[in-house]
Design an enzyme around this catalytic site. Structure first.
Site, PDB file in Angstrom:
ATOM      1  N   HIS A 204       2.089  -9.375   2.118  1.00  0.00           N
ATOM      2  CA  HIS A 204       1.810  -8.330   3.103  1.00  0.00           C
ATOM      3  C   HIS A 204       3.085  -7.841   3.786  1.00  0.00           C
ATOM      4  O   HIS A 204       3.054  -6.909   4.584  1.00  0.00           O
ATOM      5  CB  HIS A 204       0.825  -8.898   4.148  1.00  0.00           C
TER       6      HIS A 204
ATOM      7  N   ARG B 252      -6.626  -4.403   0.072  1.00  0.00           N
ATOM      8  CA  ARG B 252      -8.000  -3.923   0.200  1.00  0.00           C
ATOM      9  C   ARG B 252      -8.070  -2.407   0.091  1.00  0.00           C
ATOM     10  O   ARG B 252      -7.289  -1.692   0.714  1.00  0.00           O
ATOM     11  CB  ARG B 252      -8.562  -4.387   1.552  1.00  0.00           C
TER      12      ARG B 252
ATOM     13  N   TYR C 194       0.238   6.477  11.899  1.00  0.00           N
ATOM     14  CA  TYR C 194       0.320   5.150  12.506  1.00  0.00           C
ATOM     15  C   TYR C 194       1.623   5.019  13.297  1.00  0.00           C
ATOM     16  O   TYR C 194       2.672   5.492  12.864  1.00  0.00           O
ATOM     17  CB  TYR C 194       0.321   4.051  11.426  1.00  0.00           C
TER      18      TYR C 194
ATOM     19  N   ARG D  94       0.859  -1.184   0.000  1.00  0.00           N
ATOM     20  CA  ARG D  94       0.000   0.000   0.000  1.00  0.00           C
ATOM     21  C   ARG D  94       0.890   1.228   0.000  1.00  0.00           C
ATOM     22  O   ARG D  94       1.834   1.313   0.771  1.00  0.00           O
ATOM     23  CB  ARG D  94      -0.881  -0.016   1.254  1.00  0.00           C
TER      24      ARG D  94
ATOM     25  N   HIS E 265       0.030   0.332  15.293  1.00  0.00           N
ATOM     26  CA  HIS E 265       0.105  -0.598  14.165  1.00  0.00           C
ATOM     27  C   HIS E 265       1.313  -1.524  14.237  1.00  0.00           C
ATOM     28  O   HIS E 265       1.439  -2.449  13.442  1.00  0.00           O
ATOM     29  CB  HIS E 265       0.136   0.229  12.868  1.00  0.00           C
TER      30      HIS E 265
END
Length: 335
Positions: A125, A95, A158, A65, A283
């Site tokens: 990821h 997503r 984050y 991302r 996070h």
């Protein structure tokens, strides 16, 4: 209502030597904490200097991302245009970012960057950048392994951790990782330090929980401390219950969903669970084991969820430097 947060530059990256690779080589490993320490002057700088340094030969990274105005993409394009071998593993199924990632993939391919989309059936990821540089003593490898995305926006909102390192064993492991991600063919992957999913991480965590039970004594009591976004995996939950029943103390900092129920007599008396919710979104993932006094600390991209441990490519790295361990200890103790 909050005043604007102004991250500081990491003190070890403020140096008379303007070359970040010289600094990392000297320090061996540097622990980053965002948003308190600047993403721009650490992670983005690492990639920016790699893209222009004439001694850098190879840049590889995973991209799950990133932001719409990302400088990360531009630095990768600059690197390719400067004649470096660049490979990027783009996760198309991130997503909410599917269309953006397709756009980035197309832009990267147009300038000759080798773009792959990971391993069929697994989301990529992990958060890893890998650089090969021709140093004075031969080829040297450098890496960044993080808990957060390569996203300048979320890096200001984050709380995440990252490790800049020239540890050659870790870098050898990352070489294995990218051989797997970019070719899809690596029948035997022998990771020496990294814990990766879907094949290693879960079993490694379960084995360490079991080891903590075996090492627990009244004189050297066992201690497990995890910080994660979620705890959902039933096998990890069951193992933590068993450790609690054996007398091991367990502290969990779980921001979101948590399958485990603390404080049940005879089952989870020795487990505490808290959630930290504040100005910045928590996070980071930290995994700590007392290990009979030979303490182990790990950080990485994986939450304690079935999907992360069994159907995603995740990377968790040990943090071995005692000074860096002390920084992680401070974070855990404060929270």
């Amino acid at each position: 209502h909050y005043p604007v947060n102004h991250p500081c530059d990491h003190p070890q990256l403020i140096s008379d030597d303007p070359n970040i690779f010289h600094i990392i080589r000297e320090k061996r490993s540097i622990l980053l904490q965002h948003p308190y320490e600047s993403f721009d002057s650490s992670v983005e700088r690492f990639l920016r200097e790699a893209s222009t340094d004439p001694k850098v030969l190879v840049i590889k990274m995973t991209l799950y991302r990133t932001s719409s105005d990302s400088r990360i993409i531009q630095y990768l394009i600059d690197a390719a245009q400067n004649g470096k071998q660049v490979a990027v593993v783009v996760e198309l199924m991130a997503r909410f970012d599917e269309s953006a990632n397709i756009k980035w993939a197309e832009a990267l391919e147009e300038v000759g960057i080798h773009v792959t989309f990971g391993v069929i059936g697994l989301k990529t990821h992990s958060k890893v950048i890998f650089v090969v540089r021709r140093d004075y003593n031969g080829l040297q490898r450098y890496a960044h392994i993080g808990t957060g995305n390569y996203h300048a926006g979320t890096a200001r909102q984050y709380c995440d951790l990252g490790l800049l390192t020239s540890d050659q064993v870790i870098c050898e492991d990352i070489t294995e990782l990218f051989n797997y991600l970019t070719t899809g063919y690596a029948p035997v992957r022998k990771y020496q330090k990294l814990l990766t999913s879907p094949n290693m991480l879960k079993q490694a965590l379960l084995a360490r929980i079991k080891r903590e039970i075996s090492l627990h004594t009244p004189d050297t009591p066992g201690l497990i401390q995890f910080k994660s976004n979620a705890l959902e995996d039933k096998d990890i939950t069951k193992a933590l219950y068993q450790a609690s029943q054996a007398g091991v103390k367990i502290n969990l900092i779980i921001r979101d969903s948590c399958r485990l129920r603390p404080g049940i007599k005879g089952l989870s008396d020795n487990i505490s669970v808290i959630s930290v919710v504040g100005r910045f979104l928590e996070h980071a993932r930290i995994f700590y084991f007392h290990n009979g006094g030979d303490e182990e600390y790990f950080i990485g991209s994986a939450d304690l969820m079935k999907r992360n441990l069994e159907s995603r490519v995740e990377v968790v790295t040990p943090v071995e430097d005692k000074q860096l361990q002390a920084r992680l200890r401070e974070i855990i103790d404060v929270q």
